[in-house]
Design an enzyme around this catalytic site. Sequence first.
Site, PDB file in Angstrom:
ATOM      1  N   ASP A 152      -0.538   6.575   6.750  1.00  0.00           N
ATOM      2  CA  ASP A 152      -2.253   6.019   6.585  1.00  0.00           C
ATOM      3  C   ASP A 152      -1.563   5.023   7.982  1.00  0.00           C
ATOM      4  O   ASP A 152      -0.665   3.973   7.115  1.00  0.00           O
ATOM      5  CB  ASP A 152      -1.541   5.503   5.213  1.00  0.00           C
ATOM      6  CG  ASP A 152      -2.612   3.744   4.440  1.00  0.00           C
ATOM      7  OD1 ASP A 152      -3.227   3.999   5.100  1.00  0.00           O
ATOM      8  OD2 ASP A 152      -2.059   3.724   3.767  1.00  0.00           O
ATOM      9  N   LYS A 154     -11.225  -2.276   8.423  1.00  0.00           N
ATOM     10  CA  LYS A 154     -10.641  -2.908   9.015  1.00  0.00           C
ATOM     11  C   LYS A 154     -10.318  -3.031  10.462  1.00  0.00           C
ATOM     12  O   LYS A 154     -10.970  -3.808  11.290  1.00  0.00           O
ATOM     13  CB  LYS A 154      -8.558  -2.364   8.839  1.00  0.00           C
ATOM     14  CG  LYS A 154      -8.479  -3.711   7.409  1.00  0.00           C
ATOM     15  CD  LYS A 154      -7.729  -2.840   5.897  1.00  0.00           C
ATOM     16  CE  LYS A 154      -7.225  -3.034   5.512  1.00  0.00           C
ATOM     17  NZ  LYS A 154      -6.519  -2.583   4.144  1.00  0.00           N
ATOM     18  N   TRP A 173       0.506  -1.311   0.253  1.00  0.00           N
ATOM     19  CA  TRP A 173      -0.501  -0.145   0.104  1.00  0.00           C
ATOM     20  C   TRP A 173       0.614   1.778  -0.382  1.00  0.00           C
ATOM     21  O   TRP A 173      -0.008   2.106  -0.517  1.00  0.00           O
ATOM     22  CB  TRP A 173      -1.137   0.051   1.100  1.00  0.00           C
ATOM     23  CG  TRP A 173      -2.047  -1.230   1.221  1.00  0.00           C
ATOM     24  CD1 TRP A 173      -1.941  -2.017   1.707  1.00  0.00           C
ATOM     25  CD2 TRP A 173      -3.235  -1.287   0.035  1.00  0.00           C
ATOM     26  NE1 TRP A 173      -3.208  -2.777   1.337  1.00  0.00           N
ATOM     27  CE2 TRP A 173      -3.613  -2.417   0.233  1.00  0.00           C
ATOM     28  CE3 TRP A 173      -3.681  -0.323  -0.867  1.00  0.00           C
ATOM     29  CZ2 TRP A 173      -5.048  -2.684   0.024  1.00  0.00           C
ATOM     30  CZ3 TRP A 173      -4.520  -1.432  -1.512  1.00  0.00           C
ATOM     31  CH2 TRP A 173      -5.563  -1.906  -1.379  1.00  0.00           C
TER      32      TRP A 173
HETATM   33  C1  LIG Z   1      -6.407  -1.709   3.360  1.00  0.00           C
HETATM   34  C2  LIG Z   1      -5.597  -0.630   3.519  1.00  0.00           C
HETATM   35  C3  LIG Z   1      -5.446   0.472   1.937  1.00  0.00           C
HETATM   36  C4  LIG Z   1      -6.395   0.483   0.621  1.00  0.00           C
HETATM   37  O1  LIG Z   1      -7.771   0.498   1.827  1.00  0.00           O
HETATM   38  P1  LIG Z   1      -9.519   1.402   0.156  1.00  0.00           P
HETATM   39  O2  LIG Z   1     -10.077   1.228   1.818  1.00  0.00           O
HETATM   40  O3  LIG Z   1      -9.240  -0.692  -0.047  1.00  0.00           O
HETATM   41  O4  LIG Z   1      -8.790   1.825  -0.134  1.00  0.00           O
HETATM   42  C5  LIG Z   1      -4.640   1.473   1.590  1.00  0.00           C
HETATM   43  N1  LIG Z   1      -3.601   1.313   2.777  1.00  0.00           N
HETATM   44  C6  LIG Z   1      -3.409  -0.088   3.895  1.00  0.00           C
HETATM   45  C7  LIG Z   1      -2.149   0.331   4.351  1.00  0.00           C
HETATM   46  C8  LIG Z   1      -4.239  -0.702   4.139  1.00  0.00           C
HETATM   47  O5  LIG Z   1      -4.050  -1.912   4.986  1.00  0.00           O
END
Ligand SMILES: *Cc1c(COP(=O)(O)O)cnc(C)c1O
Length: 362
Positions: free
Chosen positions: A173, A197, A101
Amino acid sequence: MRKINFNAGPATLPLPVLEQAQRELLDFQGTGLSILEHSHRGPDYDRVHEEALSLFSELMGLPKSHSAIMVQGGASLQFAMLPMNFLPPGRSADYAVTGHWARLAYEEARRVGAARAACDTAGPDGKHTRLPRPDELLLDPKAAYLHITTNNTLFGTQWRALPDPKGVPLVADMCSDILSRPTDAAKFALIYAGAQKNLGPAGLALIAVDRDWLKTARKDLPDILSYAVHLEARSIYHTPPTFAVYLVGLQLKWIKANGGPAGMEKRNQAKAELLYGTLDRLKGFYTVPVEKESRSLMNAVFHTPSPELDDLFCLEGEKEGITGMKGHRAVGGMRVSLYNAVSLVDVRTLTDFIESFAKRRG
Ligand SMILES: *Cc1c(COP(=O)(O)O)cnc(C)c1O
Protein backbone atom coordinates in the site's frame (compact mmCIF):
# COMPACT_ATOMS: atom_id res chain seq x y z
CA MET A 1 -6.55 33.92 -1.74
CA ARG A 2 -5.37 30.31 -1.79
CA LYS A 3 -4.19 28.92 1.51
CA ILE A 4 -1.12 26.82 2.17
CA ASN A 5 -2.64 23.35 2.47
CA PHE A 6 -1.05 20.62 4.58
CA ASN A 7 -4.08 18.30 4.51
CA ALA A 8 -3.41 14.56 4.62
CA GLY A 9 -5.78 13.66 1.78
CA PRO A 10 -7.50 14.80 -0.28
CA ALA A 11 -4.48 17.03 -0.39
CA THR A 12 -3.09 20.06 -2.17
CA LEU A 13 -2.79 19.85 -5.96
CA PRO A 14 -0.16 21.64 -8.04
CA LEU A 15 -1.46 25.08 -9.03
CA PRO A 16 -0.58 24.61 -12.75
CA VAL A 17 -2.74 21.45 -12.74
CA LEU A 18 -5.75 23.30 -11.32
CA GLU A 19 -5.22 26.19 -13.73
CA GLN A 20 -5.08 23.92 -16.77
CA ALA A 21 -8.21 22.08 -15.64
CA GLN A 22 -9.92 25.44 -15.20
CA ARG A 23 -8.87 26.66 -18.66
CA GLU A 24 -10.08 23.45 -20.29
CA LEU A 25 -13.20 22.89 -18.23
CA LEU A 26 -15.81 24.19 -20.69
CA ASP A 27 -14.13 23.17 -23.93
CA PHE A 28 -11.66 20.32 -23.72
CA GLN A 29 -8.92 20.87 -26.32
CA GLY A 30 -11.25 22.28 -28.96
CA THR A 31 -13.72 19.37 -28.81
CA GLY A 32 -16.62 21.63 -27.83
CA LEU A 33 -17.36 19.54 -24.74
CA SER A 34 -16.04 19.45 -21.22
CA ILE A 35 -13.95 16.40 -20.41
CA LEU A 36 -16.69 15.82 -17.82
CA GLU A 37 -19.17 15.35 -20.66
CA HIS A 38 -17.17 13.13 -22.99
CA SER A 39 -18.13 9.50 -23.47
CA HIS A 40 -15.72 7.12 -21.78
CA ARG A 41 -15.80 5.10 -24.99
CA GLY A 42 -14.92 8.03 -27.26
CA PRO A 43 -11.48 8.82 -28.74
CA ASP A 44 -11.00 12.08 -26.81
CA TYR A 45 -11.37 10.47 -23.40
CA ASP A 46 -9.45 7.43 -24.60
CA ARG A 47 -6.35 9.54 -25.21
CA VAL A 48 -6.60 10.95 -21.68
CA HIS A 49 -7.05 7.46 -20.23
CA GLU A 50 -4.15 5.88 -22.10
CA GLU A 51 -1.87 8.77 -21.28
CA ALA A 52 -2.57 8.48 -17.55
CA LEU A 53 -1.85 4.73 -17.62
CA SER A 54 1.31 5.08 -19.66
CA LEU A 55 2.68 8.01 -17.63
CA PHE A 56 2.04 6.06 -14.44
CA SER A 57 3.89 3.03 -15.84
CA GLU A 58 6.76 5.22 -17.04
CA LEU A 59 7.21 7.19 -13.81
CA MET A 60 6.90 4.04 -11.67
CA GLY A 61 9.59 2.45 -13.85
CA LEU A 62 7.44 -0.63 -14.35
CA PRO A 63 9.37 -3.52 -15.88
CA LYS A 64 7.85 -5.31 -18.90
CA SER A 65 6.48 -7.98 -16.55
CA HIS A 66 4.17 -5.46 -14.83
CA SER A 67 1.03 -3.61 -15.94
CA ALA A 68 -0.87 -0.59 -14.64
CA ILE A 69 -4.56 -0.69 -13.74
CA MET A 70 -6.96 1.99 -12.48
CA VAL A 71 -10.09 1.18 -10.48
CA GLN A 72 -12.59 3.09 -8.38
CA GLY A 73 -13.10 2.44 -4.69
CA GLY A 74 -9.90 3.98 -3.36
CA ALA A 75 -7.36 2.07 -1.31
CA SER A 76 -10.03 0.62 0.96
CA LEU A 77 -11.43 -1.48 -1.87
CA GLN A 78 -7.89 -2.74 -2.44
CA PHE A 79 -7.83 -3.97 1.17
CA ALA A 80 -10.58 -6.41 0.14
CA MET A 81 -9.74 -6.98 -3.53
CA LEU A 82 -6.17 -8.06 -2.81
CA PRO A 83 -7.04 -11.06 -0.60
CA MET A 84 -10.08 -11.92 -2.74
CA ASN A 85 -7.75 -12.35 -5.70
CA PHE A 86 -4.62 -13.70 -4.05
CA LEU A 87 -5.56 -15.40 -0.79
CA PRO A 88 -7.17 -18.74 -1.66
CA PRO A 89 -8.54 -21.20 0.91
CA GLY A 90 -5.77 -23.19 2.55
CA ARG A 91 -3.22 -20.36 2.28
CA SER A 92 -2.33 -17.57 4.68
CA ALA A 93 -1.07 -14.02 4.01
CA ASP A 94 1.38 -12.01 6.13
CA TYR A 95 0.69 -8.41 7.10
CA ALA A 96 3.18 -6.00 8.67
CA VAL A 97 0.97 -4.08 11.09
CA THR A 98 2.76 -0.75 11.32
CA GLY A 99 -0.10 1.73 11.61
CA HIS A 100 -3.77 2.51 11.28
CA TRP A 101 -4.23 1.67 7.58
CA ALA A 102 -1.95 -1.36 7.80
CA ARG A 103 -4.20 -2.70 10.57
CA LEU A 104 -7.35 -2.07 8.53
CA ALA A 105 -5.81 -3.90 5.57
CA TYR A 106 -4.97 -6.82 7.87
CA GLU A 107 -8.44 -6.92 9.41
CA GLU A 108 -10.10 -6.84 6.02
CA ALA A 109 -7.93 -9.74 4.82
CA ARG A 110 -9.02 -11.77 7.84
CA ARG A 111 -12.61 -11.42 6.73
CA VAL A 112 -11.66 -12.98 3.40
CA GLY A 113 -9.25 -15.72 4.48
CA ALA A 114 -6.38 -16.58 6.80
CA ALA A 115 -4.03 -13.71 7.57
CA ARG A 116 -1.30 -13.32 10.13
CA ALA A 117 0.41 -10.26 11.61
CA ALA A 118 4.10 -10.65 10.72
CA CYS A 119 4.73 -7.85 13.23
CA ASP A 120 2.71 -5.35 15.23
CA THR A 121 4.56 -2.20 16.20
CA ALA A 122 1.76 -0.66 18.32
CA GLY A 123 2.97 0.57 21.70
CA PRO A 124 1.00 0.06 24.94
CA ASP A 125 -1.03 3.19 24.07
CA GLY A 126 -1.95 1.77 20.66
CA LYS A 127 0.29 4.26 18.85
CA HIS A 128 2.92 3.31 16.30
CA THR A 129 6.09 5.39 16.57
CA ARG A 130 8.53 3.26 14.62
CA LEU A 131 8.94 0.56 12.01
CA PRO A 132 9.79 -3.01 12.99
CA ARG A 133 13.40 -3.94 13.57
CA PRO A 134 14.54 -6.65 11.13
CA ASP A 135 14.32 -9.36 13.82
CA GLU A 136 10.76 -8.36 14.74
CA LEU A 137 9.40 -9.18 11.31
CA LEU A 138 8.54 -12.87 11.58
CA LEU A 139 7.76 -14.10 8.09
CA ASP A 140 5.89 -17.23 7.09
CA PRO A 141 7.93 -18.67 4.20
CA LYS A 142 4.73 -20.23 2.81
CA ALA A 143 2.68 -17.02 2.92
CA ALA A 144 0.59 -16.18 -0.16
CA TYR A 145 2.09 -12.68 0.05
CA LEU A 146 3.58 -10.16 2.47
CA HIS A 147 1.68 -6.87 2.71
CA ILE A 148 3.44 -3.70 3.85
CA THR A 149 2.36 -0.05 4.07
CA THR A 150 5.33 1.94 2.80
CA ASN A 151 4.25 5.15 4.54
CA ASN A 152 2.05 5.26 7.63
CA THR A 153 0.00 8.37 7.02
CA LEU A 154 -1.46 8.86 10.52
CA PHE A 155 1.58 8.07 12.60
CA GLY A 156 4.21 9.62 10.34
CA THR A 157 6.52 6.67 9.79
CA GLN A 158 7.98 5.43 6.51
CA TRP A 159 9.98 2.40 5.42
CA ARG A 160 13.43 3.53 4.23
CA ALA A 161 14.74 0.16 3.06
CA LEU A 162 12.33 -2.55 2.00
CA PRO A 163 12.12 -5.69 4.12
CA ASP A 164 13.45 -8.86 2.50
CA PRO A 165 10.32 -10.96 1.83
CA LYS A 166 12.50 -14.10 1.36
CA GLY A 167 10.85 -15.16 -1.86
CA VAL A 168 7.27 -14.41 -0.76
CA PRO A 169 5.44 -12.03 -3.18
CA LEU A 170 5.67 -8.50 -1.78
CA VAL A 171 2.59 -6.25 -1.91
CA ALA A 172 2.59 -2.60 -0.89
CA ASP A 173 0.00 0.00 0.00
CA MET A 174 1.84 3.11 -1.25
CA CYS A 175 -1.05 5.54 -0.84
CA SER A 176 0.83 8.28 0.88
CA ASP A 177 4.28 8.05 -0.68
CA ILE A 178 3.76 6.80 -4.21
CA LEU A 179 6.02 8.62 -6.70
CA SER A 180 7.48 10.68 -3.87
CA ARG A 181 10.74 8.85 -4.61
CA PRO A 182 11.96 6.30 -7.17
CA THR A 183 10.41 2.83 -6.79
CA ASP A 184 12.09 -0.48 -7.54
CA ALA A 185 8.84 -1.85 -8.95
CA ALA A 186 10.33 -5.20 -9.96
CA LYS A 187 10.56 -6.09 -6.26
CA PHE A 188 6.78 -5.97 -5.88
CA ALA A 189 4.14 -8.42 -7.01
CA LEU A 190 1.54 -5.69 -6.60
CA ILE A 191 1.49 -2.02 -5.62
CA TYR A 192 -1.62 0.06 -5.00
CA ALA A 193 -2.40 3.62 -4.02
CA GLY A 194 -5.46 5.83 -3.75
CA ALA A 195 -4.82 8.89 -5.90
CA GLN A 196 -5.80 11.59 -3.42
CA LYS A 197 -2.48 12.04 -1.64
CA ASN A 198 0.38 12.22 -4.12
CA LEU A 199 -1.24 11.68 -7.50
CA GLY A 200 -4.38 13.78 -7.82
CA PRO A 201 -7.94 13.99 -6.52
CA ALA A 202 -10.05 11.32 -4.81
CA GLY A 203 -11.93 8.82 -6.94
CA LEU A 204 -9.58 6.08 -8.03
CA ALA A 205 -6.75 3.78 -7.08
CA LEU A 206 -3.72 3.09 -9.25
CA ILE A 207 -2.31 -0.40 -9.26
CA ALA A 208 0.82 -2.01 -10.67
CA VAL A 209 0.75 -5.78 -10.91
CA ASP A 210 3.11 -8.51 -12.02
CA ARG A 211 1.21 -10.33 -14.77
CA ASP A 212 2.79 -13.69 -13.92
CA TRP A 213 1.50 -13.38 -10.38
CA LEU A 214 -1.85 -12.29 -11.72
CA LYS A 215 -2.12 -15.66 -13.50
CA THR A 216 -2.35 -17.26 -10.03
CA ALA A 217 -5.35 -15.11 -9.01
CA ARG A 218 -8.74 -16.65 -8.31
CA LYS A 219 -10.96 -16.78 -11.37
CA ASP A 220 -14.29 -17.33 -9.58
CA LEU A 221 -14.77 -13.69 -8.56
CA PRO A 222 -17.38 -11.17 -9.60
CA ASP A 223 -15.88 -9.37 -12.62
CA ILE A 224 -15.80 -6.01 -10.90
CA LEU A 225 -13.47 -7.42 -8.20
CA SER A 226 -11.06 -9.18 -10.54
CA TYR A 227 -7.75 -7.49 -11.40
CA ALA A 228 -7.53 -9.66 -14.52
CA VAL A 229 -10.87 -8.36 -15.80
CA HIS A 230 -9.84 -4.73 -15.27
CA LEU A 231 -6.48 -5.31 -16.96
CA GLU A 232 -8.07 -7.08 -19.91
CA ALA A 233 -10.49 -4.15 -20.31
CA ARG A 234 -7.67 -1.53 -20.13
CA SER A 235 -9.32 -0.24 -16.94
CA ILE A 236 -12.50 0.59 -18.84
CA TYR A 237 -14.44 -2.50 -17.75
CA HIS A 238 -17.17 -0.03 -16.76
CA THR A 239 -17.38 3.77 -16.66
CA PRO A 240 -14.15 5.01 -15.10
CA PRO A 241 -14.09 8.18 -12.97
CA THR A 242 -13.17 10.17 -16.06
CA PHE A 243 -12.54 13.56 -14.46
CA ALA A 244 -10.33 12.06 -11.75
CA VAL A 245 -8.35 10.13 -14.38
CA TYR A 246 -7.89 13.36 -16.35
CA LEU A 247 -6.60 15.19 -13.28
CA VAL A 248 -4.27 12.32 -12.35
CA GLY A 249 -2.89 12.53 -15.90
CA LEU A 250 -2.24 16.26 -15.48
CA GLN A 251 -0.52 15.69 -12.15
CA LEU A 252 1.63 12.87 -13.55
CA LYS A 253 2.72 15.23 -16.34
CA TRP A 254 3.56 17.81 -13.70
CA ILE A 255 5.65 15.23 -11.79
CA LYS A 256 7.47 14.34 -15.00
CA ALA A 257 8.14 17.99 -15.84
CA ASN A 258 9.55 18.49 -12.35
CA GLY A 259 12.21 15.82 -12.52
CA GLY A 260 10.11 12.66 -12.14
CA PRO A 261 10.37 10.55 -8.99
CA ALA A 262 14.05 11.45 -8.52
CA GLY A 263 13.16 15.15 -8.69
CA MET A 264 10.29 14.59 -6.25
CA GLU A 265 12.63 12.79 -3.85
CA LYS A 266 15.08 15.71 -3.83
CA ARG A 267 12.28 18.19 -3.29
CA ASN A 268 10.68 16.04 -0.58
CA GLN A 269 13.97 15.53 1.24
CA ALA A 270 14.64 19.26 1.28
CA LYS A 271 11.17 19.98 2.70
CA ALA A 272 11.41 17.27 5.37
CA GLU A 273 14.92 18.35 6.40
CA LEU A 274 13.77 21.92 6.81
CA LEU A 275 10.71 20.96 8.86
CA TYR A 276 12.25 18.28 11.09
CA GLY A 277 15.40 20.39 11.46
CA THR A 278 13.33 23.29 12.78
CA LEU A 279 11.34 21.05 15.15
CA ASP A 280 14.52 19.40 16.47
CA ARG A 281 16.15 22.77 17.03
CA LEU A 282 13.13 23.81 19.13
CA LYS A 283 12.82 20.50 20.95
CA GLY A 284 12.28 22.15 24.31
CA PHE A 285 8.88 23.17 22.94
CA TYR A 286 8.01 20.76 20.13
CA THR A 287 8.14 16.96 20.31
CA VAL A 288 8.33 14.57 17.36
CA PRO A 289 7.10 11.27 18.85
CA VAL A 290 8.44 9.15 15.97
CA GLU A 291 11.85 7.48 16.23
CA LYS A 292 14.35 9.35 14.03
CA GLU A 293 15.15 6.44 11.69
CA SER A 294 11.44 5.85 11.04
CA ARG A 295 10.40 9.44 10.32
CA SER A 296 8.26 9.94 7.25
CA LEU A 297 9.24 12.43 4.57
CA MET A 298 5.54 12.73 3.73
CA ASN A 299 3.65 13.16 7.01
CA ALA A 300 5.40 14.92 9.89
CA VAL A 301 3.70 14.36 13.24
CA PHE A 302 4.58 16.60 16.22
CA HIS A 303 3.07 18.28 19.25
CA THR A 304 3.63 21.17 21.65
CA PRO A 305 3.73 20.82 25.47
CA SER A 306 -0.10 20.63 25.75
CA PRO A 307 -3.25 19.80 23.77
CA GLU A 308 -4.45 23.38 24.42
CA LEU A 309 -1.32 24.80 22.80
CA ASP A 310 -1.74 22.33 19.91
CA ASP A 311 -5.22 23.74 19.29
CA LEU A 312 -3.92 27.27 19.51
CA PHE A 313 -1.12 26.41 17.10
CA CYS A 314 -3.62 25.22 14.49
CA LEU A 315 -5.92 28.19 15.12
CA GLU A 316 -3.16 30.79 14.76
CA GLY A 317 -1.86 28.96 11.71
CA GLU A 318 -5.31 29.23 10.12
CA LYS A 319 -5.24 32.99 10.73
CA GLU A 320 -2.01 33.14 8.75
CA GLY A 321 -3.48 31.16 5.88
CA ILE A 322 -1.93 27.80 6.80
CA THR A 323 -4.49 25.00 6.94
CA GLY A 324 -4.78 21.24 7.41
CA MET A 325 -2.35 20.83 10.33
CA LYS A 326 -4.55 19.18 12.95
CA GLY A 327 -3.37 15.66 13.73
CA HIS A 328 -5.57 12.60 13.26
CA ARG A 329 -7.88 12.06 16.24
CA ALA A 330 -6.15 8.72 16.98
CA VAL A 331 -2.80 10.48 17.38
CA GLY A 332 -3.49 14.08 18.46
CA GLY A 333 -1.11 17.02 18.09
CA MET A 334 -0.28 18.17 14.58
CA ARG A 335 0.31 16.43 11.30
CA VAL A 336 1.80 18.27 8.36
CA SER A 337 1.63 16.45 5.04
CA LEU A 338 4.47 17.24 2.67
CA TYR A 339 3.23 15.52 -0.48
CA ASN A 340 4.75 16.16 -3.90
CA ALA A 341 2.62 19.22 -4.63
CA VAL A 342 3.72 21.06 -1.45
CA SER A 343 6.54 23.50 -2.24
CA LEU A 344 9.67 24.27 -0.27
CA VAL A 345 8.53 27.90 -0.10
CA ASP A 346 5.33 26.78 1.65
CA VAL A 347 7.36 24.77 4.15
CA ARG A 348 9.57 27.81 4.76
CA THR A 349 6.47 29.86 5.59
CA LEU A 350 5.46 27.09 7.99
CA THR A 351 8.84 26.87 9.73
CA ASP A 352 8.83 30.67 10.20
CA PHE A 353 5.44 30.28 11.86
CA ILE A 354 6.68 27.34 13.97
CA GLU A 355 9.56 29.49 15.25
CA SER A 356 7.46 32.53 16.00
CA PHE A 357 4.80 30.45 17.77
CA ALA A 358 7.44 28.85 20.04
CA LYS A 359 8.86 32.28 20.81
CA ARG A 360 5.46 33.72 21.69
CA ARG A 361 4.09 30.74 23.61
CA GLY A 362 7.19 28.93 24.86
C1 LIG B 1 -5.54 7.31 2.88
C2 LIG B 1 -5.00 5.94 3.00
C3 LIG B 1 -5.81 4.81 2.77
C4 LIG B 1 -7.29 4.89 2.49
O1 LIG B 1 -7.57 5.39 1.26
P1 LIG B 1 -9.08 5.49 0.69
O2 LIG B 1 -8.83 5.89 -0.72
O3 LIG B 1 -9.77 6.52 1.52
O4 LIG B 1 -9.71 4.17 0.82
C5 LIG B 1 -5.21 3.57 2.83
N1 LIG B 1 -3.90 3.43 3.10
C6 LIG B 1 -3.09 4.48 3.35
C7 LIG B 1 -1.66 4.28 3.66
C8 LIG B 1 -3.63 5.77 3.31
O5 LIG B 1 -2.84 6.83 3.56
